[in-house]
Design an enzyme around this catalytic site. Structure first.
Site, PDB file in Angstrom:
ATOM      1  N   ASP A 640       2.354  -7.135  -6.131  1.00 24.48           N
ATOM      2  CA  ASP A 640       1.174  -6.501  -6.719  1.00 24.48           C
ATOM      3  C   ASP A 640       0.957  -5.103  -6.147  1.00 24.48           C
ATOM      4  O   ASP A 640       1.236  -4.831  -4.979  1.00 24.48           O
ATOM      5  CB  ASP A 640      -0.053  -7.371  -6.446  1.00 24.48           C
ATOM      6  CG  ASP A 640      -1.310  -6.812  -7.058  1.00 24.48           C
ATOM      7  OD1 ASP A 640      -1.387  -6.777  -8.292  1.00 24.48           O
ATOM      8  OD2 ASP A 640      -2.212  -6.401  -6.300  1.00 24.48           O
ATOM      9  N   GLU A 693       4.967  -4.629  -9.815  1.00 19.49           N
ATOM     10  CA  GLU A 693       3.898  -4.150 -10.689  1.00 19.49           C
ATOM     11  C   GLU A 693       3.647  -2.695 -10.281  1.00 19.49           C
ATOM     12  O   GLU A 693       2.871  -2.405  -9.379  1.00 19.49           O
ATOM     13  CB  GLU A 693       2.620  -4.975 -10.516  1.00 19.49           C
ATOM     14  CG  GLU A 693       1.555  -4.616 -11.533  1.00 19.49           C
ATOM     15  CD  GLU A 693       0.165  -4.488 -10.947  1.00 19.49           C
ATOM     16  OE1 GLU A 693      -0.789  -4.325 -11.722  1.00 19.49           O
ATOM     17  OE2 GLU A 693       0.028  -4.531  -9.716  1.00 19.49           O
TER      18      GLU A 693
END
Length: 965
Positions: A640, A693
């Protein structure tokens, strides 16, 4: 016998001052002229630190003297000319005696006492007077003095210990807990129990995991300011235990204050002159007896929970136990300080170098057997701490009796606690550089309490894996050359109320039915707020305990593998929260976070960013990545917020950041960390994939590290997601003006290895569910939804779909009730609409898995060619996908709500006919069932730069896939 008088020509040396905490100061037996002069004044004042004596019934044990003397060095007698307190007028003066430790025989109260004995009795009376300040106290002190034996220490005691009172060496009154202990108790809750093996009557254990800072313990300077500190108090002992050398004042201080870096040097058993010296720290214990083969020896109380003595043994025994007496009884325990270190030089070297790839096996709480004794090894990295202790439910959250030892310059602290096993809750009581204390959860904990409780839990895995075949073959085919469609699941809300094992009975079957190849699970790591995505991690090595134990999570992963489904998890190394019981300023200074506040504070989320330039911190995160892959058989990590790690100016204005050493905005430390993490994961775990991401145009995210890239396997295509959703959200009449939003992705489609995500981020916070983003009435929104999914599955790249979107849920995700499963209930009149969309997703995955043209060359530009990417007036897009053998598949997406008959497109040569393999307008999906039922034969009519073409019917708001007949 009486002590030998020193020569008048050689005055007795003055006793060295002793510095001890004010609350731990025992009363002194040395009486000076000044003390004698002020005795009456002190007797009248109430004692602030010492409770009044407790009267006790005389027993045979009380009146029987033993051969053991208090375990201190000899205390000089009063200097010549000093008047004993309590003596009348010019009473006889006692002469200073040199220290001559000798054994004394028991004497009874009616025995003839020498002048020295009478002086000692008088001194004992004065001591009681100072403590209590009452006539009754003086009477009891005089009575106690009657059973005093002579000895060179000058403070001989019977060693008697009455029930409910701790022996102090100046009487039988129980002393208060020392200041460090009292302060430590503040950190958990009122009623925290002792640091021993027995409970404390009336003391309730605190709320599990409660945490707050502990006030600074008094310093030696504080004690000195209150006057010359007295010698340690002495108490009773066993006839087998001889006096031990008094503990050095500095060591005593540091032990009680939780600041000792080498408690094993002063606690436990050690060779000594005349035998084996044993010293034990057990707060609130009344007595401690050493049990070993052929010997049972009671140690002597040194006050403040310290007990010591010399055992008449030729060498340190291989094993011994402690019999500890508390208010409510006795308990046996192993001595933690008789065990050798549990970490070797190699472990410490690798930790210091930041290269320990199995860090979870070296740090944290590890149940094990040590020297034939079962227990738990506790190890923690806290290089700035002055001392570390282990506190838990096994010692009433009072770590006073369990200080850890520092293992060299690595900053690692270690302690093996025998008898502590799985399920025990614990924290580390850390003495900060400023002397204050804080209770912290274990950064390496493999299990945590169910939030909002915050303690760590000792655990060990007993799961027997059944996925050997899966693990052996998961790396047979590179992920970018394999089918890869992902169902993203928020575990706590997918089926609210189900734990890991209950999910294992439902989730694999559901995902298999839908045809997805992988699931992406979130949140997995422990985090404070259950209603979140889990991106503020407090337990990087612990699966969230809200759904079960770590082995329960292993069971879920095993079940998914048995169903042929790979398991990805969200992993968050970008930042961590500021909770005072977790990583923030863990040992009193910036440790895991960057020391520069401008780089440590994350501007968007109020969290702290890791210091990627510190080798130990980088090791903590790299090992964490491999930990999930090896201990839980995770098949991939979706990392993330990579962009927030890569840029020094991420969400920062000018003046809020400083450039790197080359004057750029790149965070070079983060780049090095990500490269190391990816290289290590791929080297150690074949078949695992890492997914970034990353929302910017950073070059080389999925390029190998040896070519200068970050080394990820895949990257979320955030640009495609944003652009395509902008397009489909427009009314069809306006879409021609946004036609490029759907085609621009092919300009950069092969710059990285992409995943096309319709993720959790797109269905919350007012962004609406996917079907609700579409314009038009309910029929048109569903048709747009289906057409968009058909375009997505045919586009180069892998696919990811968040739960609930597979059946066109209209509401945003809610952590409270999860997907609206009731929409699929046959009793709901519109359930067919939602069931139809779910059937489409099942068929999309079925055809996708069966046709290599849709996945085999996702990263090869030769696997894609446009037929017509410029039909903006028609709102249509047509292209060809090829597999490694050149077999084609045609995809045509039509985003206008009209039927287009005889729509001509150029087709590749070689096919005798083309047949529909999928049509999103089929009736079974809830569409109008406008289809091309007959094979479409190519005609020698040039179109779109090709020699042959076909004429087909385009359904409204639909995607059609064709393959050679």
């Amino acid at each position: 016998m009486t002590a030998r008088k020193p020569s008048r020509r050689t005055p007795a040396p003055a006793p060295e001052p002793v510095v001890v905490p004010p609350s731990a100061q025992p009363v002194t037996t040395e009486i000076t002229k000044d003390a004698a002069a002020t005795r009456s004044t002190e007797a009248a004042a109430p004692a602030s630190d010492t409770p009044p004596p407790v009267k006790r019934a005389r027993t045979k044990r009380d009146t029987t003297a033993t051969s053991a003397t208090p375990a201190t060095t000899a205390t000089p007698a009063p200097a010549a000319g000093a008047k004993p307190a309590g003596a009348k007028g010019g009473a006889a003066e006692t002469k200073a005696a040199g220290p001559q430790p000798v054994r004394t025989k028991a004497v009874r109260t009616k025995a003839v006492r020498t002048k020295a004995v009478r002086a000692k009795a008088t001194e004992a009376t004065a001591v009681r007077t100072d403590v209590a300040g009452t006539e009754s106290a003086r009477a009891e002190a005089a009575a106690d003095a009657g059973s005093t034996g002579t000895g060179s220490t000058g403070t001989g005691s019977t060693g008697a210990r009455s029930t409910g009172a701790r022996s102090t060496g100046a009487g039988s009154s129980r002393a208060e807990a020392p200041a460090p202990l009292q302060a430590a108790n503040v950190s958990e809750a009122a009623g925290s129990g002792p640091g021993g093996d027995g409970p404390v009557p009336g003391a309730a254990a605190p709320a599990p995991g409660a945490a707050s800072a502990v006030d600074r313990a008094p310093s030696p300077a504080d004690a000195t300011a209150n006057g010359a500190p007295p010698r340690p108090r002495r108490g009773g002992g066993s006839k087998d235990a001889l006096p031990a050398t008094a503990l050095d004042d500095a060591d005593r201080w540091r032990l009680l204050a939780g600041e000792h870096h080498a408690p094993h040097d002063v606690l436990g058993a050690h060779p000594a002159s005349g035998g084996v010296a044993v010293r034990v720290l057990r707060p609130f214990a009344h007595a401690v007896t050493v049990l070993t083969e052929g010997l049972r020896a009671e140690l002597q109380s040194d006050g403040d929970g310290l007990f010591s003595g010399v055992l008449p043994m030729p060498e340190v025994p291989d094993a011994y136990r402690l019999l500890i007496t508390y208010d409510d009884g006795e308990s046996e325990a192993e001595d933690p300080y008789r065990f050798l270190p549990t970490l070797g030089e190699l472990d410490l070297h690798l930790i210091g170098e930041g290269r320990h790839e199995e860090l979870w096996k070296a740090l944290g709480a590890q149940p094990m057997e040590r020297q034939g004794v079962a227990g738990t090894r506790f190890t923690v990295w806290a290089p700035d701490a002055r001392g570390v202790r282990v506190a838990g439910d096994f010692n009433f959250w009072d770590g006073t009796g369990f200080p850890m030892r520092s293992l060299g310059s690595t900053g690692v602290w270690e302690l093996f606690l025998p008898g502590v096993g799985e399920g025990a809750r614990y924290k580390y009581d850390i003495c900060r550089p400023d002397g204050s204390h804080t209770l912290r959860a274990d950064p390496m904990a493999r299990q945590a309490e169910v939030p909002p409780a915050t303690a760590s839990v000792v655990t060990a895995s007993h799961h027997v894996w059944q996925d050997a075949d899966w693990m052996a073959h998961r790396g047979d085919r590179p992920v970018h050359e394999a089918p890869f469609s992902v169902y993203e699941v928020h575990l706590p809300s997918w089926r609210p109320g189900l734990g890991y094992r209950q999910l294992a009975a439902q989730l694999p079957a559901y995902v298999s039915e839908l045809g997805f190849t992988h699931v992406e699970l979130m949140p997995v790591s422990e985090h404070p707020f259950g209603g979140s995505w889990g991106y503020q991690v407090t337990g990087f090595y612990a699966p969230t305990s809200r759904l079960g134990s770590p082995d329960d999570f292993r069971f879920l992963v095993d079940s998914l593998h048995a169903a042929g489904i790979g398991v990805l998890m969200d992993w968050v190394p970008a930042h961590f929260p500021r909770d005072e019981w977790a990583l923030a300023e863990f040992d009193g200074r910036q440790l895991y976070e960057h020391p520069d506040p401008s780089r440590a504070a994350h501007p968007d989320w109020g969290t702290l960013e890791f210091d990627y330039g510190r080798t130990e911190v980088r090791n903590f995160l790299v090992a964490n990545a491999t930990y999930w892959c090896e201990e839980f058989h995770i098949d991939g990590l979706r990392v993330d917020a990579v962009a927030s790690m890569l840029y020094l100016d991420y969400s920062r204005e000018d003046g809020q950041w400083s450039p790197n050493e080359f004057g750029g905005r790149e965070n070079l430390d983060a780049v090095a960390f990500l490269q190391e993490m990816n290289a290590t994961v791929y080297r150690r775990n074949p078949g695992v994939v890492t997914i970034a991401e990353e929302s910017t145009a950073w070059d080389g995210v999925t390029r190998p590290t040896d070519q200068g890239g970050l080394g990820f396997g895949l990257k979320w295509n955030m640009g495609w997601m944003h652009d395509s959703l902008v397009y489909v959200s427009k009314e069809p009449i306006h879409r021609k003006y946004h036609h490029h939003e759907m085609t621009f992705s092919m300009v950069y489609a092969y710059s990285e290895n992409y995943v096309l995500p319709i993720s959790h981020d797109e269905v919350v916070h007012g962004k609406q569910a996917l079907v609700s983003k579409m314009p038009g009435d309910w029929w048109q929104r569903r048709a747009n939804h289906r057409a968009y999914l058909g375009f997505m599955w045919a586009h180069p790249g892998k696919q990811l779909l968040f739960m609930g979107q597979e059946f066109a849920q209209g509401a945003e995700w809610s952590e409270g009730h999860g997907p609206d499963w009731w929409l699929l209930d046959e009793t709901y009149e519109a359930s067919g609409d939602h069931r139809g969309v779910r059937s489409l997703v099942t068929d999309l995955n079925g055809v996708y898995n069966a046709l290599p043209a849709l996945w085999q060359r996702d990263t090869d530009p030769g696997g894609f060619s446009w037929i017509d990417g410029g039909a903006a007036e028609d709102n249509a897009f047509s292209f060809v996908r090829y597999d490694a053998d050149g077999s084609p598949l045609i995809a045509v997406s039509h985003f206008s709500p009209v039927v287009r008959h005889d729509y001509r497109i150029g087709v590749p040569d070689g096919a005798e006919a083309w047949v529909e393999v999928l049509n999103t307008d089929a009736a079974r999906y809830g569409g109008g069932d406008i289809r091309n039922e007959e094979p479409l034969k190519p005609e020698v009519v040039p179109a779109h730069g090709r020699d042959t073409s076909i004429a087909l019917t385009l359904p409204p708001l639909a995607t059609v896939w064709l393959r050679p007949a």
